[in-house]
Design a protein around this motif. Sequence first.
Motif, PDB file in Angstrom:
ATOM      1  N   ALA A 162       0.758  -1.104   0.128  1.00  0.00           N
ATOM      2  CA  ALA A 162      -0.070   0.076   0.079  1.00  0.00           C
ATOM      3  C   ALA A 162       0.904   1.164   0.045  1.00  0.00           C
ATOM      4  CB  ALA A 162      -0.956   0.117   1.183  1.00  0.00           C
ATOM      5  N   LYS A 163       0.354   2.494  -0.592  1.00  0.00           N
ATOM      6  CA  LYS A 163       1.075   3.549  -0.695  1.00  0.00           C
ATOM      7  C   LYS A 163       0.338   4.580   0.653  1.00  0.00           C
ATOM      8  CE  LYS A 163       1.748   3.805  -5.438  1.00  0.00           C
ATOM      9  NZ  LYS A 163       1.310   4.458  -6.824  1.00  0.00           N
ATOM     10  N   PRO A 164       1.403   5.060   1.696  1.00  0.00           N
ATOM     11  CA  PRO A 164       0.867   5.864   2.518  1.00  0.00           C
ATOM     12  C   PRO A 164       0.520   7.149   1.850  1.00  0.00           C
ATOM     13  CG  PRO A 164       3.472   5.727   2.636  1.00  0.00           C
ATOM     14  CD  PRO A 164       2.822   4.648   1.507  1.00  0.00           C
ATOM     15  N   VAL A 165      -0.548   7.919   2.251  1.00  0.00           N
ATOM     16  CA  VAL A 165      -0.900   9.065   1.741  1.00  0.00           C
ATOM     17  C   VAL A 165      -1.477  10.336   2.736  1.00  0.00           C
ATOM     18  CG1 VAL A 165      -3.437   8.177   1.696  1.00  0.00           C
ATOM     19  CG2 VAL A 165      -2.851   9.949   0.034  1.00  0.00           C
ATOM     20  N   LEU A 166      -1.220  11.361   2.357  1.00  0.00           N
ATOM     21  CA  LEU A 166      -1.708  12.809   3.365  1.00  0.00           C
ATOM     22  C   LEU A 166      -2.912  13.089   2.952  1.00  0.00           C
ATOM     23  CD1 LEU A 166       1.507  14.580   3.937  1.00  0.00           C
ATOM     24  CD2 LEU A 166       0.256  13.458   5.696  1.00  0.00           C
ATOM     25  N   ILE A 167      -3.695  13.606   3.412  1.00  0.00           N
ATOM     26  CA  ILE A 167      -4.866  14.200   3.044  1.00  0.00           C
ATOM     27  C   ILE A 167      -4.849  15.572   3.609  1.00  0.00           C
ATOM     28  CG2 ILE A 167      -7.418  14.345   3.348  1.00  0.00           C
ATOM     29  CD1 ILE A 167      -7.167  11.392   3.812  1.00  0.00           C
ATOM     30  N   MET A 168      -4.986  16.614   2.656  1.00  0.00           N
ATOM     31  CA  MET A 168      -5.067  18.107   3.190  1.00  0.00           C
ATOM     32  C   MET A 168      -6.614  18.495   3.319  1.00  0.00           C
ATOM     33  SD  MET A 168      -4.019  21.578   1.297  1.00  0.00           S
ATOM     34  CE  MET A 168      -5.896  22.062   1.255  1.00  0.00           C
ATOM     35  N   GLY A 169      -6.906  18.806   4.694  1.00  0.00           N
ATOM     36  CA  GLY A 169      -8.232  19.176   5.048  1.00  0.00           C
ATOM     37  C   GLY A 169      -8.925  17.999   5.680  1.00  0.00           C
ATOM     38  N   ALA A 170      -9.098  18.327   7.168  1.00  0.00           N
ATOM     39  CA  ALA A 170      -9.445  17.440   8.045  1.00  0.00           C
ATOM     40  C   ALA A 170     -10.725  17.620   8.185  1.00  0.00           C
ATOM     41  CB  ALA A 170      -8.708  17.487   9.380  1.00  0.00           C
ATOM     42  N   GLY A 171     -11.829  18.023   7.391  1.00  0.00           N
ATOM     43  CA  GLY A 171     -12.948  18.316   7.564  1.00  0.00           C
ATOM     44  C   GLY A 171     -13.901  16.983   7.108  1.00  0.00           C
ATOM     45  N   VAL A 172     -15.306  17.374   6.811  1.00  0.00           N
ATOM     46  CA  VAL A 172     -16.189  16.024   6.620  1.00  0.00           C
ATOM     47  C   VAL A 172     -15.745  15.480   5.683  1.00  0.00           C
ATOM     48  CG1 VAL A 172     -18.415  15.827   5.832  1.00  0.00           C
ATOM     49  CG2 VAL A 172     -18.057  17.289   7.680  1.00  0.00           C
ATOM     50  N   VAL A 173     -15.385  16.009   4.412  1.00  0.00           N
ATOM     51  CA  VAL A 173     -15.029  15.297   3.120  1.00  0.00           C
ATOM     52  C   VAL A 173     -13.569  14.676   3.300  1.00  0.00           C
ATOM     53  CG1 VAL A 173     -14.264  15.649   0.617  1.00  0.00           C
ATOM     54  CG2 VAL A 173     -16.197  16.884   1.596  1.00  0.00           C
ATOM     55  N   GLY A 174     -12.593  15.413   3.928  1.00  0.00           N
ATOM     56  CA  GLY A 174     -11.371  14.775   4.094  1.00  0.00           C
ATOM     57  C   GLY A 174     -11.487  13.460   5.088  1.00  0.00           C
ATOM     58  N   ALA A 175     -12.263  13.676   6.203  1.00  0.00           N
ATOM     59  CA  ALA A 175     -12.233  12.515   7.162  1.00  0.00           C
ATOM     60  C   ALA A 175     -13.069  11.101   6.499  1.00  0.00           C
ATOM     61  CB  ALA A 175     -13.161  13.025   8.126  1.00  0.00           C
ATOM     62  N   GLN A 176     -14.323  11.593   5.385  1.00  0.00           N
ATOM     63  CA  GLN A 176     -14.796  10.521   4.677  1.00  0.00           C
ATOM     64  C   GLN A 176     -13.786  10.102   3.639  1.00  0.00           C
ATOM     65  OE1 GLN A 176     -18.095  12.156   2.112  1.00  0.00           O
ATOM     66  NE2 GLN A 176     -18.467  10.066   1.107  1.00  0.00           N
ATOM     67  N   VAL A 177     -12.765  10.610   3.044  1.00  0.00           N
ATOM     68  CA  VAL A 177     -11.793  10.123   2.271  1.00  0.00           C
ATOM     69  C   VAL A 177     -10.914   9.096   2.894  1.00  0.00           C
ATOM     70  CG1 VAL A 177      -9.780  10.317   0.785  1.00  0.00           C
ATOM     71  CG2 VAL A 177     -11.809  11.947   0.421  1.00  0.00           C
ATOM     72  N   ALA A 178     -10.569   9.371   4.274  1.00  0.00           N
ATOM     73  CA  ALA A 178      -9.593   8.628   5.171  1.00  0.00           C
ATOM     74  C   ALA A 178     -10.500   7.365   5.529  1.00  0.00           C
ATOM     75  CB  ALA A 178      -9.342   9.489   6.451  1.00  0.00           C
ATOM     76  N   ARG A 179     -11.730   7.461   5.774  1.00  0.00           N
ATOM     77  CA  ARG A 179     -12.482   6.323   6.251  1.00  0.00           C
ATOM     78  C   ARG A 179     -12.748   5.248   5.133  1.00  0.00           C
ATOM     79  NH1 ARG A 179     -15.510  10.365   9.170  1.00  0.00           N
ATOM     80  NH2 ARG A 179     -17.363  10.195   7.383  1.00  0.00           N
ATOM     81  N   ARG A 180     -12.960   5.804   3.820  1.00  0.00           N
ATOM     82  CA  ARG A 180     -13.250   5.149   2.684  1.00  0.00           C
ATOM     83  C   ARG A 180     -11.952   4.468   2.431  1.00  0.00           C
ATOM     84  NH1 ARG A 180     -16.870   6.114  -0.711  1.00  0.00           N
ATOM     85  NH2 ARG A 180     -18.064   6.778   1.227  1.00  0.00           N
ATOM     86  N   LEU A 181     -10.826   4.926   2.574  1.00  0.00           N
ATOM     87  CA  LEU A 181      -9.630   4.507   2.085  1.00  0.00           C
ATOM     88  C   LEU A 181      -9.132   3.250   3.175  1.00  0.00           C
ATOM     89  CD1 LEU A 181      -7.443   7.337   0.873  1.00  0.00           C
ATOM     90  CD2 LEU A 181      -8.574   5.803  -0.532  1.00  0.00           C
ATOM     91  N   GLU A 182      -9.392   3.612   4.359  1.00  0.00           N
ATOM     92  CA  GLU A 182      -9.278   2.607   5.541  1.00  0.00           C
ATOM     93  C   GLU A 182     -10.222   1.318   5.434  1.00  0.00           C
ATOM     94  OE1 GLU A 182     -10.049   5.120   8.865  1.00  0.00           O
ATOM     95  OE2 GLU A 182      -7.616   5.268   9.172  1.00  0.00           O
ATOM     96  N   THR A 183     -11.439   1.455   5.014  1.00  0.00           N
ATOM     97  CA  THR A 183     -12.254   0.298   5.035  1.00  0.00           C
ATOM     98  C   THR A 183     -12.142  -0.387   3.497  1.00  0.00           C
ATOM     99  OG1 THR A 183     -14.120   1.728   4.169  1.00  0.00           O
ATOM    100  CG2 THR A 183     -13.576   1.029   6.406  1.00  0.00           C
TER     101      THR A 183
END
Length: 513
Positions: A177-198
């Motif tokens: 897997a590739k580690p990734v940073l997300i710019m923006g810890a709001g609703v959309v950013g958190a949604q992206v993070a959850r989607r990638l984790e699951t």
Amino acid sequence: MAPTNISQQTSTAVPLHGEWTRAAPQPRPLGGRRFNGTLQWALEGHGWSILCPALDFLLLWVAVTLALGGSGGVAALSHVDPVQAPLLALPPMVIVLFYLRGLYRTRLRALVLDGVVPVVSAVSIAAMTVAMIGIFANEVIPDHFVRAWLFSLLAVGFGRVVLSLIKTAARARRLVAKPVLIMGAGVVGAQVARRLETHPEYGLVPVGFLDEDPRSIAEVGGRDVPVLGTIEDLDETAEKTGVKNLIVAFSSVADKRVSRLIQRCQELGIEVSVVPRMFDTINNRVGYDTVGGLPLMSFTSVDPRGVQFALKHGLDRVLALGFLVLLSPVLILSALAVQLSSRGPVLFRQRRVGRDGKPFDLYKFRSMRLAAGQPPAEQNGSGALEFLLGGDTAPGGVEGQDRRTAIGRFLRRSSLDELPQLLNVLKGEMSLIGPRPERPEFVELFASDITRYGDRHRVKSGITGWAQVHGLRGQTSLAERVEWDNYYIAHWSLGLDVKILALTLAALFHNAE
């Protein structure tokens, strides 16, 4: 920095803005690091751009060699007849066409079916070019031309299926897997993070956020990775985490600073992906133009009441009738098995909501014994709200007491209980492909709680759908299911329907094992 093996990581809790969250994953020493590093390089690193064309080229040469088998096989390559010589140009020409068509670009998640059309067209164009070379050079099409074309298709298809399965399996087990940073810890950013984790099949694992003023964890609905700093900390954070990917989600940072951040990422060799504004209105029909130096994007939406959907619904009825005739022995045997398994009607009817919010009776083979003391006509799922699990979990499966018969268990596991819905399609109440219909009581509840839930009723509901072939069946995430359903409507095409049917058949065979 060496690639991080995501499957071997630990995490620690650190305070953030008065709250506690999980720290960025840290690699744990392990014995097979060299193997994992090689696997990471081959499947997710620069090795992928070498491995894919090398395997294609090798398999194409094998295909050409087998095609010449009637004239000596491998030995024939050293003394090829002038009439057959143009066939030797097939492998390099296919590789060049693959490059031109972008078939060696890395993708987040590419289904095998996505590559069928470009692979077939590229190999066919190369084969036709070889035929033209033969005609111009020798005034005749090369011998074994058709065999070389077919063998090339089979060889490349086999190689790509194997590589895809290996990569998917490695990602699913977090071996790569590739580690990734997300710019923006709001609703959309958190949604992206959850989607990638699951969904490890995307091959990205979030290690943290960059945000100057992150919203609280409660506001964004959960955030399992920490905020590692602001956008000014990009260089330091990238060095510490070894990330080579950045996803720009929504944030309060001015666009000018975001542009500078993207430029800096390019200097550091970090690949940048952007979640665009109005992302829920964008589909694959987006057009691009410019006014002077200003880019313009034009949006073309799908009209559920247009000619294309009228064609789809007509084709639905023709196919439903064909399936009913073709599967009539299975339908008859299933009906007899249900009738003999327990008393009661063969078909189970349940009120569902379809296109434009209109209710209809959905048909299934009955899989449960009748509840004691309750007439069959009243056993239609009333009172289902009692079994709602709450949160973001959709209803489904066994609700209340498990009254399934042995035959009913088999019918559900094999999805044969859904076959009577072909009658709903024939009546025009449903489509073969579309969002799964829900019960009225749930529709009323979800419409006020789930964003864009009502949008899925723009089209006819389906026996199977885009959400279902991605594992969102039964008691799974409702919000994610709605998102997939609306994606299907926005990106609809007959080609997408064919893909969903193919994936459904594959899932049926897999579940029946």
